[in-house]
Design a protein around this motif. Structure first.
Motif, short mmCIF file in Angstrom:
data_model
loop_
_atom_site.label_atom_id
_atom_site.label_comp_id
_atom_site.label_asym_id
_atom_site.label_seq_id
_atom_site.Cartn_x
_atom_site.Cartn_y
_atom_site.Cartn_z
N LEU A 198 -10.42 45.39 -9.23
CA LEU A 198 -11.56 45.87 -10.01
C LEU A 198 -12.21 44.72 -10.78
CD1 LEU A 198 -9.95 49.15 -11.39
CD2 LEU A 198 -11.68 48.99 -9.58
N VAL A 199 -11.39 43.91 -11.41
CA VAL A 199 -11.91 42.79 -12.21
C VAL A 199 -12.62 41.78 -11.30
CG1 VAL A 199 -11.22 40.80 -13.63
CG2 VAL A 199 -10.27 43.06 -14.10
N SER A 200 -12.00 41.46 -10.17
CA SER A 200 -12.61 40.47 -9.28
C SER A 200 -13.91 40.97 -8.66
CB SER A 200 -11.62 40.04 -8.19
OG SER A 200 -11.34 41.10 -7.31
N ASN A 201 -14.11 42.29 -8.67
CA ASN A 201 -15.35 42.88 -8.17
C ASN A 201 -16.30 43.26 -9.30
OD1 ASN A 201 -15.36 43.32 -5.06
ND2 ASN A 201 -13.26 43.65 -5.74
N ASP A 202 -16.03 42.71 -10.49
CA ASP A 202 -16.92 42.85 -11.64
C ASP A 202 -17.10 44.30 -12.10
OD1 ASP A 202 -18.35 41.49 -13.59
OD2 ASP A 202 -20.26 41.81 -12.56
N LYS A 235 -16.46 47.18 -14.76
CA LYS A 235 -16.11 47.30 -16.18
C LYS A 235 -14.94 48.26 -16.30
CE LYS A 235 -18.07 48.27 -20.74
NZ LYS A 235 -16.79 48.48 -21.32
N LEU A 236 -13.88 47.78 -16.91
CA LEU A 236 -12.68 48.60 -17.08
C LEU A 236 -12.84 49.52 -18.29
CD1 LEU A 236 -9.87 45.94 -16.54
CD2 LEU A 236 -10.87 47.47 -14.85
N SER A 237 -12.22 50.69 -18.19
CA SER A 237 -12.22 51.61 -19.33
C SER A 237 -11.35 51.02 -20.43
CB SER A 237 -11.68 52.98 -18.91
OG SER A 237 -10.29 52.89 -18.66
N ASP A 271 0.86 37.57 -13.76
CA ASP A 271 -0.22 38.23 -13.01
C ASP A 271 -1.05 39.13 -13.91
OD1 ASP A 271 0.67 36.95 -10.74
OD2 ASP A 271 1.69 38.72 -9.92
N THR A 272 -0.39 39.88 -14.78
CA THR A 272 -1.09 40.77 -15.71
C THR A 272 -1.93 39.96 -16.68
OG1 THR A 272 0.69 42.40 -15.52
CG2 THR A 272 -0.79 42.63 -17.40
N ALA A 273 -1.37 38.88 -17.20
CA ALA A 273 -2.10 38.03 -18.14
C ALA A 273 -3.32 37.40 -17.47
CB ALA A 273 -1.18 36.95 -18.70
N LYS A 274 -3.16 36.94 -16.23
CA LYS A 274 -4.30 36.35 -15.49
C LYS A 274 -5.42 37.37 -15.33
CE LYS A 274 -1.69 33.13 -12.63
NZ LYS A 274 -1.21 32.87 -11.27
N THR A 275 -5.05 38.60 -14.97
CA THR A 275 -6.05 39.66 -14.79
C THR A 275 -6.79 39.93 -16.10
OG1 THR A 275 -4.73 40.68 -13.05
CG2 THR A 275 -6.40 42.06 -14.10
N LEU A 276 -6.04 40.04 -17.18
CA LEU A 276 -6.64 40.31 -18.48
C LEU A 276 -7.53 39.15 -18.93
CD1 LEU A 276 -6.85 42.31 -20.80
CD2 LEU A 276 -4.78 41.31 -21.77
N TYR A 329 -10.72 39.22 -16.92
CA TYR A 329 -11.59 40.30 -17.38
C TYR A 329 -12.26 39.94 -18.70
CZ TYR A 329 -13.22 44.83 -18.97
OH TYR A 329 -14.01 45.85 -19.42
N LEU A 330 -11.49 39.44 -19.64
CA LEU A 330 -12.04 39.11 -20.96
C LEU A 330 -13.03 37.95 -20.87
CD1 LEU A 330 -8.84 39.49 -23.15
CD2 LEU A 330 -10.76 41.08 -22.96
N SER A 331 -12.75 36.95 -20.04
CA SER A 331 -13.68 35.82 -19.93
C SER A 331 -14.98 36.25 -19.25
CB SER A 331 -13.05 34.65 -19.19
OG SER A 331 -12.82 34.98 -17.84
N ASP A 332 -14.89 37.11 -18.24
CA ASP A 332 -16.11 37.62 -17.59
C ASP A 332 -16.94 38.44 -18.57
OD1 ASP A 332 -15.45 36.47 -15.21
OD2 ASP A 332 -14.86 38.32 -14.21
N ASN A 333 -16.28 39.25 -19.38
CA ASN A 333 -17.01 40.10 -20.32
C ASN A 333 -17.57 39.31 -21.49
OD1 ASN A 333 -16.94 42.58 -19.05
ND2 ASN A 333 -14.84 42.90 -19.66
N SER A 334 -16.91 38.23 -21.89
CA SER A 334 -17.46 37.44 -22.99
C SER A 334 -18.74 36.74 -22.54
CB SER A 334 -16.44 36.42 -23.49
OG SER A 334 -16.20 35.44 -22.52
N LYS A 335 -18.82 36.40 -21.25
CA LYS A 335 -20.04 35.78 -20.72
C LYS A 335 -21.19 36.79 -20.70
CE LYS A 335 -17.45 32.69 -17.74
NZ LYS A 335 -17.01 32.48 -16.37
#
Length: 120
Positions: free
Chosen positions: A38-42, A44-46, A99-104, A107-113
């Motif tokens: 989901l994150v790699s496909n941009d 937005k997570l709930s 793996d969980t930390a990388k995903t988070l 996600y956070l870096s994409d959303n901060s942009k």
């Protein structure tokens, strides 16, 4: 399912957080892998899905610490098989934690942009 189908299913779900588990079971993979897709496909997570990632990191950290403590207790004794099993479990938990930390982080870096925020 394709990544696009996973994203569409998640976006259309009444309860997206539960949908990640359903999608994981349908695709024979982990919940974290579904969230990574989901994150790699941009997508937005709930808020509950993001909270799940934070809680999972906390759970894994607690398990790792507990098992490491047990390893240090056993290393003084001669419980080689049990020690080896615990070390393997720790490695597995550490892999999932990374793996969980990388995903988070992704996600956070994409959303901060984009000006979106993660956890409140």
């Amino acid at each position: 399912m394709t990544e696009q189908e996973i994203c569409i299913s998640y976006k259309g779900a009444k309860n997206p957080n539960e949908q990640t588990q359903i999608l994981a079971e349908l695709n024979g993979t982990s919940r974290n892998e579904i969230i990574r897709i989901l994150v790699s496909n941009d997508v937005k997570l709930s808020r509950t899905t993001v909270t799940y990632l934070y809680k999972r990191l906390d759970q894994l950290n607690e398990r790792i610490v507990k098992k490491e403590r047990k390893c240090s207790e056993l290393s003084g004794n001669n419980h080689y098989r049990r020690l080896t099993r615990l070390e393997n479990e720790i490695r597995s938990d550490e892999r999932e934690y990374r793996d969980t930390a990388k995903t988070l982080i992704l996600y956070l870096s994409d959303n901060s942009k984009k000006g979106r925020t993660g956890r409140k």
